[in-house]
Design an enzyme around this catalytic site. Structure first.
Site, PDB file in Angstrom:
ATOM      1  N   LYS A 212       0.836  -1.209   0.000  1.00  0.00           N
ATOM      2  CA  LYS A 212       0.000   0.000   0.000  1.00  0.00           C
ATOM      3  C   LYS A 212       0.870   1.258   0.000  1.00  0.00           C
ATOM      4  O   LYS A 212       0.668   2.203  -0.766  1.00  0.00           O
ATOM      5  CB  LYS A 212      -0.939  -0.006   1.215  1.00  0.00           C
ATOM      6  N   CYS A 266      -2.908  11.151   1.187  1.00  0.00           N
ATOM      7  CA  CYS A 266      -2.327   9.844   0.862  1.00  0.00           C
ATOM      8  C   CYS A 266      -0.892   9.909   0.336  1.00  0.00           C
ATOM      9  O   CYS A 266       0.011   9.369   0.968  1.00  0.00           O
ATOM     10  CB  CYS A 266      -3.224   9.130  -0.140  1.00  0.00           C
TER      11      CYS A 266
HETATM   12  N1  LIG Z   1      -8.844   9.695   1.395  1.00  0.00           N
HETATM   13  C1  LIG Z   1      -8.497   8.779   0.526  1.00  0.00           C
HETATM   14  O1  LIG Z   1      -8.748   8.917  -0.681  1.00  0.00           O
HETATM   15  C2  LIG Z   1      -7.799   7.520   0.959  1.00  0.00           C
HETATM   16  C3  LIG Z   1      -7.519   6.554  -0.010  1.00  0.00           C
HETATM   17  C4  LIG Z   1      -6.900   5.384   0.374  1.00  0.00           C
HETATM   18  C5  LIG Z   1      -6.542   5.206   1.714  1.00  0.00           C
HETATM   19  N2  LIG Z   1      -6.793   6.178   2.633  1.00  0.00           N
HETATM   20  C6  LIG Z   1      -6.435   5.914   4.021  1.00  0.00           C
HETATM   21  O2  LIG Z   1      -7.648   5.661   4.721  1.00  0.00           O
HETATM   22  C7  LIG Z   1      -7.563   6.174   6.042  1.00  0.00           C
HETATM   23  C8  LIG Z   1      -8.672   7.181   6.285  1.00  0.00           C
HETATM   24  O3  LIG Z   1      -8.495   8.275   5.427  1.00  0.00           O
HETATM   25  P1  LIG Z   1      -9.620   9.384   5.262  1.00  0.00           P
HETATM   26  O4  LIG Z   1      -9.233  10.216   4.100  1.00  0.00           O
HETATM   27  O5  LIG Z   1     -10.964   8.748   5.303  1.00  0.00           O
HETATM   28  O6  LIG Z   1      -9.400  10.218   6.614  1.00  0.00           O
HETATM   29  P2  LIG Z   1     -10.424  11.269   7.257  1.00  0.00           P
HETATM   30  O7  LIG Z   1      -9.601  12.203   8.058  1.00  0.00           O
HETATM   31  O8  LIG Z   1     -11.330  11.815   6.196  1.00  0.00           O
HETATM   32  O9  LIG Z   1     -11.314  10.368   8.214  1.00  0.00           O
HETATM   33  C9  LIG Z   1     -10.857   9.852   9.418  1.00  0.00           C
HETATM   34  C10 LIG Z   1     -11.968   9.999  10.418  1.00  0.00           C
HETATM   35  O10 LIG Z   1     -11.563   9.351  11.634  1.00  0.00           O
HETATM   36  C11 LIG Z   1     -12.111  10.088  12.708  1.00  0.00           C
HETATM   37  N3  LIG Z   1     -11.411   9.731  13.952  1.00  0.00           N
HETATM   38  C12 LIG Z   1     -10.235  10.196  14.414  1.00  0.00           C
HETATM   39  N4  LIG Z   1      -9.949   9.619  15.596  1.00  0.00           N
HETATM   40  C13 LIG Z   1     -10.984   8.772  15.870  1.00  0.00           C
HETATM   41  C14 LIG Z   1     -11.277   7.909  16.947  1.00  0.00           C
HETATM   42  N5  LIG Z   1     -10.447   7.786  17.979  1.00  0.00           N
HETATM   43  N6  LIG Z   1     -12.429   7.197  16.901  1.00  0.00           N
HETATM   44  C15 LIG Z   1     -13.282   7.309  15.847  1.00  0.00           C
HETATM   45  N7  LIG Z   1     -13.055   8.119  14.810  1.00  0.00           N
HETATM   46  C16 LIG Z   1     -11.911   8.846  14.820  1.00  0.00           C
HETATM   47  C17 LIG Z   1     -11.954  11.537  12.285  1.00  0.00           C
HETATM   48  O11 LIG Z   1     -12.824  12.384  13.003  1.00  0.00           O
HETATM   49  C18 LIG Z   1     -12.284  11.444  10.790  1.00  0.00           C
HETATM   50  O12 LIG Z   1     -13.655  11.722  10.537  1.00  0.00           O
HETATM   51  C19 LIG Z   1      -6.163   6.766   6.180  1.00  0.00           C
HETATM   52  O13 LIG Z   1      -5.310   5.803   6.688  1.00  0.00           O
HETATM   53  C20 LIG Z   1      -5.783   7.084   4.744  1.00  0.00           C
HETATM   54  O14 LIG Z   1      -4.406   7.111   4.566  1.00  0.00           O
HETATM   55  C21 LIG Z   1      -7.438   7.323   2.292  1.00  0.00           C
END
Ligand SMILES: NC(=O)c1ccc[n+]([C@@H]2O[C@H](COP(=O)([O-])OP(=O)(O)OC[C@H]3O[C@@H](n4cnc5c(N)ncnc54)[C@H](O)[C@@H]3O)[C@@H](O)[C@H]2O)c1
Length: 431
Positions: A212, A266
């Site tokens: 990843k 990312c």
């Molecule tokens: N955004 C993308 O396009 C994408 C693509 C592939 C992988 N990822 C990976 O997926 C994961 C999530 O990314 P994202 O873009 O959705 O992030 P994001 O910041 O949009 O969402 C994360 C959420 O987690 C919540 N959070 C934080 N601490 C928490 C806790 N203790 N309990 C419950 N909720 C909590 C936050 O409030 C937030 O809403 C990351 O690891 C990222 O690297 C993201």
């Protein structure tokens, strides 16, 4: 049908939660953001995702009405009611340092509520080794249960691109590995509810975690190469976009597009997930670190392109920035290069007005219309494409822009046909 707890309801977690509930699962989403949880329970989301012609808010309301999805702030409720637990809470990176606290906090909550027979599936992007070395011990210590014996633990990378989430959960090939064979089998069964594309079962969780990070860094490095070539082509007096289009006619070449930098959650973060493990293992990452630096330097380069076209001193100049998102057609401005370009312009003394119809965050320099941004501007910097932003309205630009000196456009997106822009009396500066 399966009862799924989705920890984290952001760009990944919300559409993933709805992807499971749309297919009949009972889903409880957990997020610490109280306002977000309350908005979601009222059927509101600012995300731009859609599936088969329906927007995410439509889907959200339908799933709330059907009683298949609800959001909570208290993870204990989800742990009591669900036996399939998915984690999408990420590892933020600030000033090149990663912060494990959010992910660790989620793991403690899950561990405290863990029951015999539960499956925990990590989908966050992590430092290679995290699932086995960090998450597993927390889950076992908090619960007093044993992985493999009492509960299952697996890792599956998340590969979606924002804006295409629903489609890609379904059609993007996935990869996974479990702590043991049974965990792998159960993770496969869970993911198969949504994913219809091939799902690779790797030999161990570390392979999927590392692949990843490698996938993300491969794009960062590829873009860095295009950006470096952009600088070279500009000095050569040839068009980088044409060079790439020609190079990509080679069937084994796939160069990505240059631009004002690389932002979002990312790609820029990926190196900082790899570096801690590489340092621990004493492996130098020279190429990858340099590529990151090349992309980090791009906003400053773009700001310089603006500054060198100013017809007046920077302290008297006004610049319109169009597009604040970290990439075209996105509402995500996290770590967006546009913000770094604006910072550099402001540092040089320019007044900046920025417009982006998709980005919801507010900034002192952000305005609500294209007209406001362009009014009185000496130059325009195009930093991201957006629907609903009429960047072709050159007549309007001409009417509204400052008339002390020739107006100019810095086009980092290869948006304009130079002939048309020149005919309208603008200077055009491309990457
Ligand atoms: N955004 C993308 O396009 C994408 C693509 C592939 C992988 N990822 C990976 O997926 C994961 C999530 O990314 P994202 O873009 O959705 O992030 P994001 O910041 O949009 O969402 C994360 C959420 O987690 C919540 N959070 C934080 N601490 C928490 C806790 N203790 N309990 C419950 N909720 C909590 C936050 O409030 C937030 O809403 C990351 O690891 C990222 O690297 C993201």
């Amino acid at each position: 049908m399966k009862k799924v707890a989705m920890f984290g309801l952001g760009f990944v977690g919300l559409p993933l939660a709805l992807s499971f509930s749309m297919r009949g699962c009972q889903v409880i989403g957990v997020d610490i953001d109280e306002e977000l949880v309350s908005q979601l329970n009222q059927g509101q989301s600012h995300h731009l995702e859609s599936y088969e012609g329906r927007g995410i808010e439509d889907i959200l309301r339908e799933q709330l009405d059907a009683g298949r999805f609800r959001a909570v702030t208290d993870g204990r409720i989800a742990m009591q009611e669900c036996d399939h637990i998915i984690v999408t809470v990420g590892i933020p990176v600030e000033k090149q340092a990663h912060d494990m606290k959010p992910l660790l906090s989620v793991c403690h909550t899950i561990g405290q509520g863990l029951k015999k027979g539960d499956l925990v599936l990590i989908r966050s992007t992590v430092i290679p080794g995290t699932t086995r070395e960090v998450i597993l011990p927390i889950l076992e210590e908090e619960s007093g249960l044993k992985a493999g014996q009492d509960f299952d633990l697996a890792y599956s990378s998340e590969r979606i691109a924002e804006g295409r989430a629903f489609h890609e959960f379904e059609h993007m090939p996935a990869a996974l590995a479990g702590w043991d064979e049974e965990a792998t089998r159960r993770a496969f069964e869970l993911i198969s509810i949504v994913t219809k594309a091939p799902i690779t079962q790797a030999s161990c969780m570390e392979v999927v975690e590392t692949s990843k990070v490698m996938e993300n860094i491969s794009r960062d490095v590829n873009i860095a190469m295009s950006n470096e070539f952009a600088l070279f082509c500009k000095s050569m007096g040839i068009d980088i976009f044409e060079v790439i289009a020609v190079a990509n006619t080679h069937q084994r070449v796939n160069l990505l597009t240059p631009g004002p930098g690389v932002g979002g959650y990312c790609l820029p973060n990926a190196l900082y997930y790899l570096l801690p493990k590489a340092q621990e293992l004493d492996v130098p990452l020279r190429l990858l670190t340099t590529a990151r630096q090349v992309n980090d330097d791009m906003p400053r380069y773009v700001a310089d392109l603006v500054l060198r076209n100013l017809p007046v001193a920077p302290s008297k100049a006004r610049i319109a920035v169009l597009g604040l998102a970290m990439k075209d057609y996105s509402n995500d401005d996290r770590m967006s290069p546009a913000l770094a370009v604006i910072e550099a312009l402001q540092e040089a003394g320019c007044e900046v007005r920025a417009f982006d119809p998709a980005v919801s965050c507010s900034y002192p320099f952000k305005v609500d219309s294209l007209e406001e941004a362009v009014s009185g501007a000496h130059g325009i910097a195009i930093l991201a494409r957006q629907h609903g932003m009429d960047t072709m309205n050159l007549d309007l630009f001409q009417q509204l822009m400052a008339d002390d000196g020739q107006p100019f456009i810095v086009d980092t997106k290869n948006f304009y046909d130079p002939e048309i822009v020149w005919k309208q009396g603008f200077k055009l500066e491309r990457l």
